[in-house]
Design a protein around this motif. Structure first.
Motif, mmCIF file in Angstrom:
data_model
loop_
_atom_site.group_PDB
_atom_site.id
_atom_site.type_symbol
_atom_site.label_atom_id
_atom_site.label_comp_id
_atom_site.label_asym_id
_atom_site.label_seq_id
_atom_site.Cartn_x
_atom_site.Cartn_y
_atom_site.Cartn_z
ATOM 1 N N GLY A 279 0.852 -1.180 0.000
ATOM 2 C CA GLY A 279 0.000 0.000 0.000
ATOM 3 C C GLY A 279 0.888 1.231 0.000
ATOM 4 O O GLY A 279 1.896 1.258 0.692
ATOM 5 N N VAL A 280 0.520 2.222 -0.798
ATOM 6 C CA VAL A 280 1.330 3.438 -0.858
ATOM 7 C C VAL A 280 0.451 4.643 -0.546
ATOM 8 O O VAL A 280 -0.553 4.879 -1.208
ATOM 9 N N ASP A 281 0.828 5.362 0.485
ATOM 10 C CA ASP A 281 0.096 6.560 0.871
ATOM 11 C C ASP A 281 0.881 7.775 0.414
ATOM 12 O O ASP A 281 2.071 7.896 0.701
ATOM 13 N N LEU A 282 0.232 8.677 -0.323
ATOM 14 C CA LEU A 282 0.921 9.868 -0.805
ATOM 15 C C LEU A 282 0.609 11.041 0.111
ATOM 16 O O LEU A 282 -0.519 11.215 0.538
ATOM 17 N N SER B 263 -1.185 3.913 4.991
ATOM 18 C CA SER B 263 -0.839 2.978 3.922
ATOM 19 C C SER B 263 -1.312 1.564 4.266
ATOM 20 O O SER B 263 -1.689 0.789 3.399
ATOM 21 N N LEU B 264 -1.312 1.248 5.564
ATOM 22 C CA LEU B 264 -1.804 -0.070 5.978
ATOM 23 C C LEU B 264 -3.321 -0.164 5.817
ATOM 24 O O LEU B 264 -3.858 -1.213 5.448
ATOM 25 N N VAL B 265 -4.003 0.961 6.075
ATOM 26 C CA VAL B 265 -5.458 0.971 5.875
ATOM 27 C C VAL B 265 -5.777 0.726 4.403
ATOM 28 O O VAL B 265 -6.693 -0.031 4.059
ATOM 29 N N LEU B 266 -4.988 1.327 3.537
ATOM 30 C CA LEU B 266 -5.193 1.125 2.095
ATOM 31 C C LEU B 266 -5.075 -0.351 1.753
ATOM 32 O O LEU B 266 -5.894 -0.922 1.031
ATOM 33 N N LEU B 267 -4.034 -0.961 2.296
ATOM 34 C CA LEU B 267 -3.779 -2.368 2.021
ATOM 35 C C LEU B 267 -4.944 -3.223 2.511
ATOM 36 O O LEU B 267 -5.390 -4.155 1.849
ATOM 37 N N LYS B 268 -5.449 -2.856 3.676
ATOM 38 C CA LYS B 268 -6.565 -3.592 4.271
ATOM 39 C C LYS B 268 -7.812 -3.454 3.396
ATOM 40 O O LYS B 268 -8.545 -4.402 3.171
ATOM 41 N N LEU C 118 -0.067 -3.315 -6.378
ATOM 42 C CA LEU C 118 0.123 -1.957 -5.860
ATOM 43 C C LEU C 118 -1.238 -1.408 -5.451
ATOM 44 O O LEU C 118 -2.177 -1.398 -6.240
ATOM 45 N N VAL C 119 -1.350 -0.997 -4.192
ATOM 46 C CA VAL C 119 -2.619 -0.445 -3.716
ATOM 47 C C VAL C 119 -2.450 1.052 -3.481
ATOM 48 O O VAL C 119 -1.572 1.484 -2.738
ATOM 49 N N LEU C 120 -3.284 1.831 -4.168
ATOM 50 C CA LEU C 120 -3.192 3.288 -4.095
ATOM 51 C C LEU C 120 -4.536 3.879 -3.721
ATOM 52 O O LEU C 120 -5.566 3.251 -3.904
ATOM 53 N N GLU C 121 -4.489 5.106 -3.240
ATOM 54 C CA GLU C 121 -5.741 5.802 -2.987
ATOM 55 C C GLU C 121 -6.358 6.202 -4.311
ATOM 56 O O GLU C 121 -5.677 6.711 -5.179
ATOM 57 N N ASP C 122 -7.652 5.995 -4.389
ATOM 58 C CA ASP C 122 -8.389 6.442 -5.553
ATOM 59 C C ASP C 122 -8.907 7.819 -5.179
ATOM 60 O O ASP C 122 -10.009 7.954 -4.687
ATOM 61 N N LEU C 123 -8.087 8.831 -5.354
ATOM 62 C CA LEU C 123 -8.498 10.099 -4.750
ATOM 63 C C LEU C 123 -8.353 11.278 -5.666
ATOM 64 O O LEU C 123 -7.666 11.250 -6.663
ATOM 65 N N LEU D 46 -4.414 -1.602 -7.774
ATOM 66 C CA LEU D 46 -5.749 -1.527 -7.189
ATOM 67 C C LEU D 46 -5.981 -0.167 -6.553
ATOM 68 O O LEU D 46 -5.390 0.141 -5.531
ATOM 69 N N PRO D 47 -6.826 0.668 -7.166
ATOM 70 C CA PRO D 47 -7.176 1.905 -6.470
ATOM 71 C C PRO D 47 -8.292 1.589 -5.469
ATOM 72 O O PRO D 47 -9.234 0.887 -5.814
ATOM 73 N N VAL D 48 -8.144 2.049 -4.252
ATOM 74 C CA VAL D 48 -9.189 1.800 -3.253
ATOM 75 C C VAL D 48 -9.714 3.133 -2.740
ATOM 76 O O VAL D 48 -9.022 4.138 -2.800
ATOM 77 N N PRO D 49 -10.952 3.122 -2.207
ATOM 78 C CA PRO D 49 -11.525 4.385 -1.735
ATOM 79 C C PRO D 49 -10.613 5.053 -0.710
ATOM 80 O O PRO D 49 -10.052 4.399 0.156
ATOM 81 N N ALA D 50 -10.477 6.369 -0.847
ATOM 82 C CA ALA D 50 -9.512 7.077 -0.003
ATOM 83 C C ALA D 50 -10.179 7.650 1.241
ATOM 84 O O ALA D 50 -9.503 8.154 2.124
#
Ligand SMILES: [Zn+2]
Length: 417
Positions: free
Chosen positions: A194-197, A370-375, A279-284, A326-330
Motif C-alpha cells: 500500500g502506498v500513501d501519498l 498505507s496499511l489501511v489502504l492495504l486492508k 500496488l494499492v493506491l488511494e483512488d483520490l 488496485l485503487p481503493v476508496p480514499a
C-alpha cells in the motif's frame, strides 16, 4: 496492444528552432480557426462536425491559406484531431469546453505516420561520455539531433511528437505500439504494497519505508514564489511577461528539479514493481486533499503535479510488468485505525503520530494510512506488536525504513479476486 512513449532530448540549430516556433504559432492559429468554424456551424445548422469533417475542413483551410501551408498535411489533420478530442472530452463531461488557445500554450506538433525520418544512429564519445545519437528529420521543419538514452523499437513507432518546452528545451516523443505483457497466473498469492501519498512525505509504503519530498524541490519553491510575484507585475502577454514566464518555467517545471524528481519516481517505481505484485493506491482527488488541508494553493500546485506524476509512474511500472494496480476508496484513510477499524475523529493534519482512542494502538500516521489502504484492498492485517515506533531512518535511494515492519512485511499475501 499497449502504447508506450519514448521521450528523448532533442537539439537543433537556431534556425530550425525558430521554424518550429513559427509552426507552433500557425498550428495554434489553425486550432482557433477550427474552433471558430465549429461554433459558427453549430449556431447556423445545429450540427457538430465529426472527425472526418473536421479533418477535411483543416485540409481545405490549408489549401486556401498560404500561411497554413507551412504545416505538413498530416500535422494539419492532427490539429483537427486534437480539437475533436478536446471537444469529445467536453461532450463526455470530462473537461471544460475547448477554448481559444494562446500561442504560448500551444507547444507540440504531432506527425502521425509519415513526414518524419530517423537516421544515422551512431555512438559518440568515449568511456563515461559515450552516448548514442540519432538524426531526426521532420518534414517542413528540419533536422534534430536526438540523444538516444534508451533503445527505441523504431519499426513499431506509430507517431512522433515534437515538443517545445517553455524553457526552450526540445523533446521528441515516439509512441510505440507493443503487445500486452503476460498476466501473472491468478492462483499464486500475491505480495501487495500500500502506498500513501502525502505532502511531508511524498510516499509512505505499508512495509514501513518512505520517500521524503526531495529537498531541492523545497528549495526551489522559494525561488518560484519570487518569480511568480515578478510575473504578476508584468503586462499579460507582453514581451517582458513572456520572458518572465519562460524564466519561471525553467525554474518551475522543466529544469533540474523536474528531472531529478522524475528520476527518483522511476527508481521507486522499479524498486516496488520488482518486490511486489500488487500496488494499492488511494483512488483520490488530490486537489480536494490539498485544498482542504491548506490555503496556500499557489505553492501547492507543485505538489499536486508531483502526486499525479508519481502515481502515473508507479502505475506504469506495475502495469508494464503485467502486475496489478488496485485503487481503493480514499475516504478517511488517515483517520481510520488499521488494527481495529475505529475512526479517530480528533486527528488533525498536524498530528504525525496516530493514536487510536479505541484500542490504544499507536503508529506513525502515514504508515497507518498505507496499511489501511492495504486492508481495504482485501488484505487481513496480522497481529502487530505495539512497538511500531519510528527509528532513525536507513537511507537507500532516499527510502527510509521504520522498525516493527519486518513482521508485517512477511504477511502481505493477497489472494487475487
Ligand atoms: Zn484501534
Amino acid at each position: 496492444m499497449r502504447v508506450r512513449a519514448y521521450r528523448f532530448r532533442a537539439y537543433s540549430s537556431k534556425t530550425t528552432a525558430r521554424v518550429l516556433k513559427t509552426q507552433l504559432e500557425v498550428a495554434c492559429k489553425l486550432y482557433n480557426t477550427l474552433l471558430h468554424a465549429e461554433k459558427e456551424e453549430y449556431e447556423r445548422n445545429k450540427h457538430s462536425m465529426n472527425k472526418t469533417e473536421l479533418r477535411q475542413l483543416a485540409l481545405d483551410l490549408r489549401k486556401q491559406n498560404q500561411e497554413f501551408q507551412a504545416l505538413h498535411s498530416q500535422v494539419t489533420q492532427q490539429v483537427a484531431d486534437r480539437f475533436y478530442e478536446a471537444r469529445q472530452r467536453f461532450f463526455e463531461g470530462l473537461a471544460n469546453k475547448p477554448k481559444k488557445k494562446k500561442p504560448h500554450r500551444y507547444l507540440s506538433l504531432v506527425y502521425p505516420q509519415s513526414g518524419w525520418k530517423l537516421s544515422d544512429t551512431r555512438e559518440v564519445g568515449q568511456g563515461k561520455n559515450k552516448k548514442r545519437k540519432a538524426r531526426l528529420y521532420l518534414s517542413k521543419i528540419g533536422f534534430f539531433t536526438l540523444v538516444m538514452h534508451r533503445e527505441l523499437p523504431e519499426n513499431q513507432v506509430s507517431q512522433v511528437c515534437v515538443k517545445l518546452n517553455p524553457s526552450g528545451r526540445i523533446h521528441v516523443i515516439f509512441l510505440v505500439e507493443e503487445p500486452e505483457s503476460q498476466e501473472l497466473s491468478s492462483k499464486e498469492p500475491k505480495k501487495a504494497v500500500g502506498v500513501d501519498l502525502g505532502i511531508t512525505r511524498l510516499a509512505t509504503l505499508s512495509d514501513g519505508r518512505y520517500l521524503e519530498n526531495p529537498k531541492p524541490l523545497e528549495r526551489s519553491l522559494e525561488r518560484i514564489r519570487l518569480l511568480q510575484r515578478r510575473l504578476s507585475r508584468k503586462k499579460f502577454l507582453s514581451n517582458n511577461w513572456l520572458k518572465a514566464k519562460r524564466r519561471l518555467a525553467k525554474q518551475y517545471e522543466y529544469e533540474h528539479v523536474k528531472d531529478l524528481r522524475r528520476d527518483l519516481f522511476f527508481k521507486l517505481g522499479v524498486l516496488l514493481a520488482q518486490e511486489y505484485d500488487v500496488l494499492v493506491l488511494e483512488d483520490l482527488n488530490v486537489q480536494g486533499l490539498i485544498q482542504s488541508g491548506t490555503k496556500k494553493r499557489g505553492r501547492l500546485r507543485l505538489y499536486d503535479s508531483s502526486f499525479s506524476e508519481l502515481r502515473a509512474v508507479l502505475e506504469w511500472e506495475f502495469r508494464k510488468r503485467g502486475k496489478l494496480v488496485l485503487p481503493v476508496p480514499a475516504y478517511n484513510t488517515s483517520r481510520e485505525c488499521f488494527l481495529c477499524g475505529g475512526i479517530n475523529k480528533g486527528l488533525t493534519l498536524e498530528d504525525r503520530v496516530f493514536h487510536c482512542p479505541y484500542c490504544g494502538f499507536t503508529i506513525d500516521r502515514d504508515l497507518n494510512a498505507s496499511l489501511v489502504l492495504l486492508k481495504r484492498a482485501g488484505w487481513e492485517p496480522p497481529v502487530v506488536p505495539e512497538e511500531l515506533r519510528p527509528l532513525p531512518p536507513l537511507p537507500s535511494l532516499g527510502l527510509k525504513r521504520r522498525q516493527g515492519v519486518a513482521m508485517i512485511q512477511e504477511a502481505p499475501a493477497l489472494e487475487r479476486g
